[in-house]
Design a protein around this motif. Structure first.
Motif, PDB file in Angstrom:
ATOM      1  N   VAL A 178       0.986  -1.112  -0.044  1.00 25.74           N
ATOM      2  CA  VAL A 178      -0.040  -0.077  -0.022  1.00 25.74           C
ATOM      3  C   VAL A 178       0.748   1.208  -0.219  1.00 25.74           C
ATOM      4  CG1 VAL A 178      -1.685   1.348   1.292  1.00 25.74           C
ATOM      5  CG2 VAL A 178      -1.796  -1.172   1.358  1.00 25.74           C
ATOM      6  N   ASN A 179       1.865   1.309   0.877  1.00 21.22           N
ATOM      7  CA  ASN A 179       2.664   2.290   0.936  1.00 21.22           C
ATOM      8  C   ASN A 179       4.353   2.199   0.802  1.00 21.22           C
ATOM      9  OD1 ASN A 179       0.759   4.480   1.990  1.00 21.22           O
ATOM     10  ND2 ASN A 179       0.127   2.653   3.480  1.00 21.22           N
ATOM     11  N   ASN A 194       2.585   7.600   1.107  1.00 23.08           N
ATOM     12  CA  ASN A 194       1.959   6.925   0.157  1.00 23.08           C
ATOM     13  C   ASN A 194       2.583   7.201  -1.312  1.00 23.08           C
ATOM     14  OD1 ASN A 194       1.183   9.517  -1.028  1.00 23.08           O
ATOM     15  ND2 ASN A 194      -0.756   9.811   0.355  1.00 23.08           N
ATOM     16  N   THR A 195       1.894   6.496  -2.213  1.00 22.80           N
ATOM     17  CA  THR A 195       2.672   6.603  -3.392  1.00 22.80           C
ATOM     18  C   THR A 195       2.452   7.795  -4.298  1.00 22.80           C
ATOM     19  OG1 THR A 195       0.809   5.443  -4.388  1.00 22.80           O
ATOM     20  CG2 THR A 195       2.325   4.059  -3.655  1.00 22.80           C
ATOM     21  N   VAL A 200       2.712   9.913   5.841  1.00 29.29           N
ATOM     22  CA  VAL A 200       1.673   9.444   6.374  1.00 29.29           C
ATOM     23  C   VAL A 200       1.762   9.083   7.887  1.00 29.29           C
ATOM     24  CG1 VAL A 200       0.113   9.076   4.450  1.00 29.29           C
ATOM     25  CG2 VAL A 200       1.459   7.237   5.635  1.00 29.29           C
TER      26      VAL A 200
END
Length: 312
Positions: A178-179, A194-195, A200
């Motif tokens: 996800v990250n 995050n991408t 975050v």
């Protein structure tokens, strides 16, 4: 991969009747004590190996001073090929079809067809490319001298975006599904991004972090000057704990059950249990191992101070 072994009657009896002093897990991890060998890559040139990976079939190693990437048969340890790059290779990754190499002082990355060794292209990305992550669609490259991460289209080599690494001198980068997790070697703490490049979470660590790995649930990061690794819940960024390993830990790998840590100045690999961080073994390897990779049978280390990689 089918391997056929011929065993003596005594060998069969020993396999059938393992020592009661050993636990099942000890007998399993004992495979990394056997078959200790070094495999030469270069002869007259100091290749200075930096990173090693397993692509599911072959072992690949990045050669910093050798300005190349080598492909190795994991069964026999033979070098299938060594492929020149424009710069000093500091990081490599496999995208399912190709090997990518960072050219540390050339501001570029090189794409190599894994099946043939053909050089498919070299692409400018920014200042000081160090390490990679791959999310299945995009490559992410840490730009150590620019304090950035470059997001690269693996089909074209074009940089789609650049964003802050959240610290200084970003080295390692890991994708958890996800990250992204970035180890900024110039500042303590690990950044979760995050991408799109938004920070975050920030995770406090005992010292400067260098490299990390995702084991399917947790992020493990090496704390180079604290001689430890930290275990972090990927979903929440909560710290589970820190565990001692050898001196100056750097490269790290995991198969989901075990975590393997290359200890540069103690010339060893630490094997930890993923579930609780307990140290199972400390294995001697070559001089100054910077990275470690498991092929499911053996452990391979990239030894920075020799012209050989170690198989344990």
């Amino acid at each position: 991969m089918l391997k056929v072994f011929t065993l003596s009657l005594l060998g069969l009896l020993l396999l059938a009747s393992p020592s009661p002093a050993q636990t099942v897990e000890q007998r399993i991890t004992n495979k990394w004590w056997t078959g200790n060998r070094n495999y030469p890559i270069g002869s007259t040139t100091s290749f200075s190996f930096t990173e090693v990976l397993f692509d599911g079939r072959y072992i690949w190693v990045g050669n910093f001073n050798g300005k190349s990437v080598s492909k190795i048969d994991p069964v026999y340890g033979t070098v299938i090929g060594t492929y020149a790059t424009p710069g000093n290779v500091s990081g490599i990754i496999f995208d399912g079809e190709n090997i990518w190499a960072t050219n540390r002082f050339s501001g570029s990355i090189t794409k190599i067809r894994a099946s043939t060794g053909a050089i498919l292209g070299t692409y400018a990305v920014g200042s000081g490319p160090q390490s990679f992550a791959f999310d299945g669609a995009w490559l992410y490259v840490t730009l150590c001298d620019a304090n950035q991460v470059a997001k690269v289209n693996p089909s074209t080599g074009v940089v789609a975006a650049k964003f802050s690494s959240g610290g200084s001198n970003p080295y390692g980068i890991t994708f958890d599904g996800v990250n992204l997790w970035v180890s900024n070697a110039g500042s303590s703490g690990l950044k979760k991004l995050n991408t799109a490049g938004t920070v975050v979470a920030t995770v406090a660590t005992p010292s400067v972090t260098v490299y990390s790995v995702f084991d399917g649930t947790y992020i493990w990061v090496t704390n180079q000057t604290a001689n430890s690794v930290t275990k972090i819940v990927a979903a929440t960024a909560a710290v589970i704990g820190s565990y001692p390993v050898g001196t100056r830990p750097g490269g790290i790998d995991s198969d989901g059950t075990y975590v393997y840590v290359a200890n540069q100045t103690s010339n060893t690999v630490s094997v930890l249990r993923s579930s609780n961080g307990s140290l199972l073994k400390t294995i001697p390897v070559g001089a100054a191992p910077l990275d470690v990779a498991s092929d499911g049978i053996s452990l391979w280390t990239a030894n920075n101070m020799t012209n050989a990689i170690s198989r344990r």
